[in-house]
Structures are given as structure tokens and as C-alpha cells.
Design an enzyme around this catalytic site. Structure first.
Site, PDB file in Angstrom:
ATOM      1  N   GLU A  95       0.834  -1.172  -0.090  1.00 17.67           N
ATOM      2  CA  GLU A  95      -0.151   0.074  -0.006  1.00 17.67           C
ATOM      3  C   GLU A  95       0.768   1.244  -0.079  1.00 17.67           C
ATOM      4  OE1 GLU A  95      -0.486  -2.643   1.850  1.00 17.67           O
ATOM      5  OE2 GLU A  95      -2.552  -3.304   1.415  1.00 17.67           O
ATOM      6  N   HIS A 150     -10.035  -5.477  10.145  1.00 15.99           N
ATOM      7  CA  HIS A 150     -10.775  -5.482   8.781  1.00 15.99           C
ATOM      8  C   HIS A 150     -12.140  -4.766   8.975  1.00 15.99           C
ATOM      9  CE1 HIS A 150      -8.129  -8.673   7.791  1.00 15.99           C
ATOM     10  NE2 HIS A 150      -8.388  -8.533   6.427  1.00 15.99           N
TER      11      HIS A 150
END
Ligand SMILES: Cc1ncc(C[n+]2csc(CCOP(=O)(O)OP(=O)(O)O)c2C)c(N)n1
Ligand SMILES: [Mg+2]
Length: 679
Positions: A417, A484
Site C-alpha cells: 500500500e 478489517h
């Protein structure tokens, strides 16, 4: 044709004196090379010495990290490059490269003096300058974080059909950083012709290479990326120059990146404050004997055919030019907050775009339609992310986009990322408008520096827009646990220069993606995962982008103002519908820069405020909203403002545990009564 970030034609820079013939695909022979190289090296050395002196006298601010000892590498790497076409980012010991690629001595002195004519408007310091227009990206302090920008910029230039190369510099210390690996890997996987050049000067501040890595040569790491690598003598400008020329030729054929380690020198301490007492004097003596400047001076005479009087004339001319620049720079006034624009945000972007209408659209489909709209209407748009191509992204919001727009525009990135965002930022400066999807908002923390610092400060430092759209599928309620389920809007709101949008309906989702895309700043759009396929509605977008940037009020009321974020909008609306109170429900929608005025106005009317967020008590924005409202209308408050939130805990996994901590309409219902108790 070279174009700027906004697609305008950019002229190539003026002829760079003495170096033009050596630029790819031209190539100087040794005889012609040494006099030119010596001139640049001597120029850089003298300027570095003057900067050091100016620092000691209090003129130059911050500190000074010189390139003394590194000139051969810095000159050799820059001479083949074409300013305005090739994408470059050099480091704090590369004054020579800046000069060769078009920086003017006077401008550089102003930058170090942080005066009214500083290249960065004195908003950033010393070596953190560049010229984005000429594709020389300004470095940030965080070492390693510029590599991926050069990969993205070069990739974007190639995508636009330009025969550009990239070159990016890193130190021996910087090679230990994760982004070094990420960037090399991305460049290799996507076949981006970038030279990663390591300036191995044997120390990272006080840390010797023996404490930095264990491989024999840093170029050995090239094998891990299936690319070519080499280690050369970085005190010989010819070796550096001719290796770069050879590699540019080869890269034109195979489009693969390469890793070049230059064995170079740092003949002073790390920076002005460092006496380098940790370097063994015998070692320092050996280094002094390798000083590239006198060696190259000799070769400029022996091979380049310069006579002593010619060399003396060149040196005198350099000294005069530098002194003249110093004199002028010292005479410049100090910057003042009244004439330096003190804003983190760029302005601009289109006021209107094409209207769009559709009925019965789920939030997730609104994402898909907005992305499709952008890819369809703007050839600069590219989608980047994990599993967004064939799979259609983890939550299927990108489904069908690869088939409709092709693999050149919908790109599955490797799992990195940080380099992914750096890549996107670089691409945004060279003819692309990237849209990056984090697979989950939680993984945004991997890119904290890139998003928060590199993207967020880009405009402030460089004066150039950073038009980037980042999408963050977020939130809990989907049994995904601590890693998450986060939102992180509180975290991102702590960085300046970012814009944050948090839609709750299909219409808002569509509008947020368009508004964020067309804005000239890095925009983060939070997309609640639970709402993707559980909520649907109309999209009736009239094309007026400016009107998107406002809070949304769903129902009017006189007893209480509820400010709710994300999925809590729907929980709050449910609670409000069940309540007998007259309740106004507002979604701030634009979380940064937060438009507090409409919320204040509502609380002035109702006298009561309840903020509902899914994030933990101190992790979201609720405390800020309460603080701002309290400051602005405390005398109108009939009861203390309240916050309904999760506790400050990681999101628990089991539905029974998460259901206990995550706010729902029942908790909101209770809080409504508590807030309205005085009635
Ligand atoms: C990520 C990061 N950590 C720490 C620093 C502080 N720092 C600035 S320069 C430097 C040493 C860098 O060494 P190297 O990469 O070898 O480059 P050199 O200064 O030797 O040219 C350090 C630790 C930084 N700039 N970035
Ligand atoms: Mg070093």
C-alpha cells in the site's frame, strides 16, 4: 510531447549550458565529457561550501547536508537525463544533479535562506525542493518514500506514450527501508524503466554499512527482482555517466528497471552539526585521497585537454556566478505570513461535469457507476488497487470495469500500500488521475507516511496539485474483527492537506467519488462495507460539483440535532423515526475540512446535540464536533452534548461481542432520551 499534471503542454527547459550534448540519446566522448563534468562538480562543491558557511553565519536555516565527496555520482547520474521528460527524484547530497537538471543557484540559495523568494515559498526547507513541472520531484525527509513516486511518474509518462525514463536515488541507509523493496518490486512487476541508484557512502548518519546490511554488495539485491544490477566506482563521473547511458539504451529495449550501486563518499559529517568523530581518521584520510574533485580536474586536463589557465578561468567564472547569486539572495527580504499563501489546499477543478441519473442503485453499485463514469469520461483516470481487475475488488465494487476499460486502466497492484500510494502520487504529477482502492480502510495505516505526509503536504511544499482519489472500504458489523473493521476517519483528519468524505447513501457515494476525483487535492472517500449491498436509493446528480461539498440533512427537527457518520446515519434515522421527539439528523459528509457552521446552526435551533459514531470514543471525530459546537454555541445548549460511540477498544470479532460494542439504534434511542431529559 511533455505535458504537465493537468495535461497542458509543457515546454522543454532551456538549454542547460554545457550538458545538452550529453543527454540521451546523445552521448559525450571522454574528451568532451570531463571538462563538462568537472565544471558541474566544481560548481556544486563551491556552492555546498558556501551554503555551509551561510549556515554557520546564521543565514541558511535548518541545517545543511552537503554533497561534498559525492559530486562525481551526482553529476554522472544527471547528465544523461532530459529535464522535463525523465522523471527524477534525487537526495540531500545531489546539489549537482539539481543544477544540471535546471535549478538556478540563486533560487537554491533563496531556498536555504528561507527568504521571500524561496522555491517553496519558504513553506519547506533546505534540500526539500525540486521542480514538479520539470518532473524533478521534491524529496521529503522520510527516506525511501520518493522511490515509488518516480516509478509511478515514469509509468504514467510511458502510458501517455512518452519515451521517458525514471531515475531515483537512495542512500545505503535508505535501502533498509521497506519502500525500497516495494518500489523495486512494483517497477519490476509493471516493467517500468527506472534506474534505482544507491549512493553508498558507507555511512547512514553515524551508522556504518556493517550495521546496515549483510549482503556483500547492495546491487546483489537486484537478483530478487529479476533485474540487472551493478556496483561501480561512484567517484569516477565517467563510469557513472557511461553506465547510465548504457542502461538507458538497454531500458529502451526491455523496459525493465535496474539497480545501480555507486561506491561514493561523504567527506564531511552527516550534516552541519555533525563532526563525524565516529569515522576512523585513517579511513577519512583514505577517503580524502579518493576525493573525486581533484581527480576529475586532472582528467579534465589530461583527457579533456583543458589547459591550466582554462581551468582557472572556469573556476573563476564559477566563483563569480556563485558570489553574485549569494549577494542577491542575501538581499532578499524575509517571508511574511501576509504574502505567503498559508493554505494546505490547492484550489481549482471543474465547477460542473456531466449529470447522471439512475434509480434503485445499491451503494456498492453507486461506487461502480461512479468509477465507470470517470473512466469513461476522463482518459487520465486509472484505477489502482489489490484484486480490482479480474476479481472486481474484494467487495465487488469494481466488477466489470476491467472488461469495459482494459488492463491499462484497471490495474491490479502488488500488495504494497505504501508504494502503491507513492506510485499514485507520482502518476498524478505526470498526466494521470489515479484512483487507489485500499482493500480495507485498515490497510491504509500501511501508507501513513505516503498519504498523510507525502500527499498531504505536496501542494504546500511544491505548489503543485495532488489530484488523487483514495477509496477506503471501512466499518464494522461484518464479523471481521480488529483488522478489517476500522474506519480511521479520526486518524486521517489529523493530517493537513487531505480532504475526507464519508457518504452514507447511494447518491452521496456517487457524488463523493466524483467530487473527490475532480478536486485538486488528495481526497479520501470512506465507503461503509455494511452499506455497500444493504442500502440502495436514487442517484440524481445534476453535475454541480461545488454543491456536493456540504453536510446532508435528512430530516428537520426542533428538539435535538443528531450528527451521525457512515452507517450510523441509518441507525440514527431509525432511532429518530421511532422517537416522539422532533429530531434533525445531519451527516457532516465532508469530514475534512469539516463544515461545522450548518451543524452549529442546527444546534442553535434545537439546543441539543448528540453525535453518533461507530469509531471508539477518542478515535473518531465526535469529540471534535462536540468541542467545536460547544465553543460556538454553549449559551444556547439546553443539555450537555453527548457522544454515542464504540468504546476505545479494537473491534471484537464474535458477533455477540461486536454487537455489544458497536452502536445501534437502541443505544441511540437511549441517548436521545438522556439528551432530552430536561424537556
Ligand atoms: C525513514 C527515515 N528515518 C530516519 C531518518 C533520519 N535520517 C536522515 S538522513 C539519515 C541517514 C541516511 O543515510 P543514507 O541513506 O545512507 O544517506 P546519506 O545521508 O548517507 O547520504 C537518517 C537516519 C529519515 N530521514 N528517514
Ligand atoms: Mg549513506
Amino acid at each position: 510531447m511533455v505535458t504537465t499534471a493537468d495535461g497542458r503542454a509543457a515546454p522543454l527547459p532551456p538549454f542547460v549550458q554545457g550538458a545538452a550534448d550529453g543527454r540521451y540519446p546523445n552521448r559525450l566522448q571522454r574528451e568532451a565529457f570531463y571538462p563538462v563534468a568537472y565544471r558541474w562538480m566544481r560548481f556544486s562543491r563551491r556552492m555546498d561550501e558556501r551554503l555551509f558557511e551561510l549556515f554557520q553565519k546564521g543565514y541558511a536555516k535548518g541545517t545543511v547536508t552537503t554533497g561534498i565527496g559525492n559530486e562525481a555520482t551526482s553529476v554522472g547520474l544527471a547528465m544523461p537525463l532530459r529535464a522535463g521528460l525523465d522523471v527524477v527524484s534525487v537526495l540531500h547530497r545531489d546539489l549537482a544533479s539539481h543544477l544540471i537538471l535546471g535549478a538556478k543557484p540563486y533560487d537554491i540559495f533563496c531556498q536555504y535562506l528561507a527568504n521571500a523568494e524561496s522555491l517553496t515559498h519558504a513553506r519547506e526547507g533546505n534540500c526539500h525542493y525540486g521542480n514538479v513541472h520539470l518532473r524533478r520531484f521534491p524529496m521529503i525527509s522520510h527516506l525511501g518514500k520518493m522511490l515509488s513516486l518516480v516509478v509511478g511518474g515514469t509509468w504514467s509518462a510511458r502510458r501517455a506514450g512518452q519515451a521517458a525514463f525514471g531515475l531515483t536515488v537512495i542512500g545505503d541507509g535508505g535501502t533498509s527501508n521497506g519502500e525500497f523493496h516495494e518500489s523495486l518490486n512494483v517497477a519490476s512487476v509493471l516493467r517500468v524503466p527506472v534506474i534505482f541508484l544507491i549512493e553508498n557512502n558507507h555511512y547512514a548518519f553515524s551508522t556504518p554499512t556493517s550495521a546496515q546490511y549483510r549482503c556483500r554488495r547492495l546491487s546483489d539485491r537486484a537478483a530478487g527482482y529479476a533485474i540487472e544490477g551493478a556496483t561501480i566506482d561512484g567517484t569516477d563521473p565517467w563510469q557513472v555517466y557511461s553506465t547510465i547511458c548504457d542502461w538507458l539504451e538497454a531500458m529502451d529495449e526491455d523496459r525493465m528497471p535496474r539497480l545501480l550501486e555507486c561506491d561514493t563518499l561523504r567527506l564531511q559529517g552527516h550534516a552541519a552539526y555533525d563532526k563525524a568523530t565516529y569515522v576512523d581518521p585513517a579511513q577519512l584520510e583514505a577517503w580524502q585521497a579518493r576525493d573525486p574533485l581533484p581527480k576529475t580536474r586532472l582528467l579534465a586536463a589530461e583527457i579533456g585537454g583543458l589547459g591550466q589557465s582554462q581551468i582557472a578561468a572556469i573556476e573563476a567564472e564559477i566563483d563569480d556566478e556563485i558570489e553574485e547569486a549569494v549577494k542577491r539572495a542575501i538581499a532578499v527580504g524575509r517571508p511574511s505570513p501576509t504574502n505567503v499563501p498559508m493554505t494546505a489546499y490547492a484550489r481549482g477543478g471543474p465547477a460542473r461535469v456531466k449529470a447522471y441519473r439512475a434509480s434503485r442503485v445499491k451503494n456498492g453499485d453507486a461506487v461502480n457507476r461512479a468509477l465507470d463514469y470517470l473512466l469513461e469520461s476522463d482518459p487520465r483516470a486509472v484505477l489502482l488497487g489489490l484484486d480490482i481487475g479480474v476479481y472486481g475488488s474484494a467487495f465487488k465494487t469494481c466488477k466489470g470495469l476491467l472488461e469495459r476499460h482494459g488492463a491499462e486502466r484497471v490495474i491490479d497492484m502488488p500488495l504494497c500500500e505504501s508504494a502503491g500510494i507513492g506510485f499514485a502520487l507520482g502518476a498524478s504529477q505526470v498526466a494521470s488521475r489515479p484512483i487507489y482502492e485500499f482493500q480495507f480502510a485498515d490497510f491504509g495505516t500501511e501508507a501513513c507516511t505516503q498519504v498523510g505526509l507525502n500527499c498531504g503536504t505536496w501542494f504546500f511544499r511544491s505548489g503543485h496539485e495532488a489530484p488523487l482519489l483514495l477509496r477506503l472500504p471501512c466499518g464494522g458489523g461484518v464479523t471481521m474483527g480488529a483488522f478489517h473493521s476500522g474506519e480511521f476517519e479520526g486518524l486521517w483528519s489529523r493530517f493537513s492537506g487531505l480532504k475526507l468524505l464519508y457518504p452514507a447513501t447511494a447518491q452521496e457515494t456517487f457524488e463523493a467519488i466524483l467530487a473527490g476525483y475532480f478536486d485538486p487535492n488528495p481526497c479520501l472517500v470512506f465507503e461503509h462495507k455494511l452499506l455497500y449491498w444493504s442500502k440502495s436509493g436514487e442517484i440524481d446528480f445534476d453535475g454541480d460539483l461545488a454543491s456536493v461539498w456540504r453536510p446532508r440533512t435528512y430530516c428537520q427537527g426542533d428538539d435535538l440535532t443528531i450528527v451521525a457518520l457512515g452507517a450510523m446515519v441509518h441507525e440514527s434515522l431509525q432511532a429518530a423515526a421511532k422517537s416522539e421527539r422532533s429530531i434533525e439528523v445531519i451527516n457532516p459528509f465532508v469530514l475534512q475540512p469539516l463544515a461545522i457552521a450548518p451543524i452549529v446552526e442546527s444546534v442553535r435551533k434545537t439546543g441539543r446535540l448528540l453525535v453518533v459514531q461507530e469509531s471508539g470514543e477518542t478515535q473518531g471525530l465526535g469529540d471534535r464536533i462536540i468541542s467545536l459546537v460547544s465553543q460556538r454555541c454553549h449559551h444556547r445548549l439546553k443539555s450537555p452534548p453527548r457522544l454515542v460511540s464504540a468504546p476505545d477498544l479494537p473491534v471484537p470479532f464474535a458477533p455477540e461481542l461486536e454487537g455489544q460494542t458497536r452502536p445501534g439504534w437502541e443505544k441511540i434511542d437511549l441517548a436521545i432520551e438522556e439528551t432530552c431529559w430536561d424537556d
